[in-house]
Design an enzyme around this catalytic site. Structure first.
Site, short mmCIF file in Angstrom:
data_model
loop_
_atom_site.label_atom_id
_atom_site.label_comp_id
_atom_site.label_asym_id
_atom_site.label_seq_id
_atom_site.Cartn_x
_atom_site.Cartn_y
_atom_site.Cartn_z
N ASP A 65 0.90 -1.19 -0.04
CA ASP A 65 0.18 0.07 -0.26
C ASP A 65 0.85 1.26 -0.04
OD1 ASP A 65 0.95 0.09 2.44
OD2 ASP A 65 -0.82 -0.29 3.54
N ASP A 109 -7.38 -7.81 0.56
CA ASP A 109 -6.53 -8.02 1.60
C ASP A 109 -7.34 -7.64 2.80
OD1 ASP A 109 -5.23 -5.53 2.93
OD2 ASP A 109 -6.25 -4.86 0.94
#
Length: 378
Positions: free
Chosen positions: A89, A264
């Site tokens: 991320d 996720d």
């Protein structure tokens, strides 16, 4: 990275992501390795649960151990000894989570180090540099995660800044000569019109895949479903679709029904450490005294190491004694359960029997099947 779409069933998609480091079957769930480890697990154990790709946290790895240490090892794959693909991320969500100790400007985000209080600045360019050093196979653009609830005007301003940051991310990514994949992130809160503006802006810039961000931040499930039903069909079919930070097993099922390829979440690992175990027949809260003498296996349908070797009573005992092994065995099971759900979804799509899978999944969980929008019904 190359995305290959194999077949569909309704809006659900069966495909694969092809990387130099390996192939990932989709729909896929990515376990979260915040600090370069899926908590309590060796990479081999994670692989044995069926995981083919991991998620790493740029923000946390930047603060500890830092870019110099990462470069000294080569990259994150070498540092943690995971040789499969890794998605990182951008740090945007972690910064969003800092709340009162951060200040967001057009340039980037000023904040205090959550550990030592030092002043730090993170912007799209820095995020791209960090992810380059991490060797991420999928890099995420730096964006602002729009809080919930947000007014239309608040969501619009946040989304437009994320678009500008997305362009800066793209430019820096290209300037670094990064040959891996870069994903855009669609924002716009619960407003369909803003989601359209965000997606169209990202498509103009051009990315290798598109994530739906800003969901699972407190909005009702109906809003999440509505936004996915609205956005997913508008993402080019040859690009992977990633629903960030989601979620519970039923959220994965509902995301797949609406065309999502990647997920996720920390839920399987975090909940495992708190004695909250996912099974085919619903959640088992292993700390409940009724399991003290329960000699049955945790999940009769599960083939994980935990279910093949230990009883609910033993897992209750380990948790009661705060034994590290308890958290590890729970984590092995929860991760395997999530991967079994994904495998079941992939098989069902291939066979054109997704509706049957969904019906049976909810029957075993003792829950009703959430409705799809009318234009989603086959």
């Amino acid at each position: 990275m190359k995305f290959e779409l194999k077949t569909t069933d309704g809006r659900a998609r069966r495909g694969q992501l092809v990387f130099e480091r390996g192939t990932v079957q989709t729909p896929a769930f990515m376990p979260v390795g915040t600090y370069g480890t899926v908590k309590g697990m060796t990479p081999e154990e994670v692989r044995e649960t069926g995981a083919e790709i991991l998620l790493g946290n740029t923000f946390h790895l930047w603060l500890r151990p830092g870019q110099e240490v990462m470069r000294a090892h080569g990259d994150l794959h070498d540092f943690m000894n995971w040789q499969g693909p890794i998605l990182t991320d951008s740090g945007g969500f972690q910064v969003f989570s800092l709340g009162h100790i951060r200040k967001i400007t057009e340039a980037g985000v000023h904040f205090r180090h959550p550990i030592n209080g030092e002043k730090i600045f993170l912007d799209p360019e820095k995020s791209m540099e960090i992810q380059y050093d991490l060797g991420s196979d999928i890099v995420m653009i730096f964006d602002e995660c729009t809080p919930y609830p947000a007014t239309y005007e608040e969501a619009r301003k946040s989304m437009e800044m994320s678009l500008r940051w997305g362009k800066r991310s793209r430019d820096k990514f290209d300037a670094l000569g990064n040959k891996n994949a870069l994903f855009g992130i669609i924002q716009g809160s619960v407003y369909e019109e803003l989601r359209d503006v965000s997606l169209n802006g990202l498509l103009e810039i051009g990315f290798d895949g598109y994530a739906v961000g800003g969901l699972a931040v407190g909005e009702p499930k109906e809003d999440m479903h509505r936004i996915l039903e609205h956005v997913c069909p508008k993402i080019p079919a040859d690009k992977p679709r990633y629903l960030m930070g989601v979620g519970k097993p039923e959220d994965l099922v509902e995301g797949v029904r609406r065309g999502v390829d990647m997920f996720d979440c920390v839920m399987p690992t975090r909940n495992a450490r708190n004695g909250h175990l996912f099974t085919t027949d619903g959640v088992v809260k292993i700390r409940n005294a009724k399991y003290r003498s329960d000699t049955s296996t945790l999940d009769a349908d599960c083939d994980c190491y935990t279910c093949k070797n230990y009883t609910r009573s033993y897992l209750y005992h380990l948790d009661k004694c705060n034994e590290i092994l308890g958290a590890r065995l729970n984590t092995i099971h929860n991760l395997r359960y999530y991967q079994r759900v994904m495998q079941g979804l992939r098989d069902a799509i291939e066979q054109g029997k997704l509706d049957d899978f969904v019906t049976e999944f909810y029957r075993r969980q003792g829950k009703p099947v959430p409705p799809l929008a009318e234009n989603d019904v086959k």
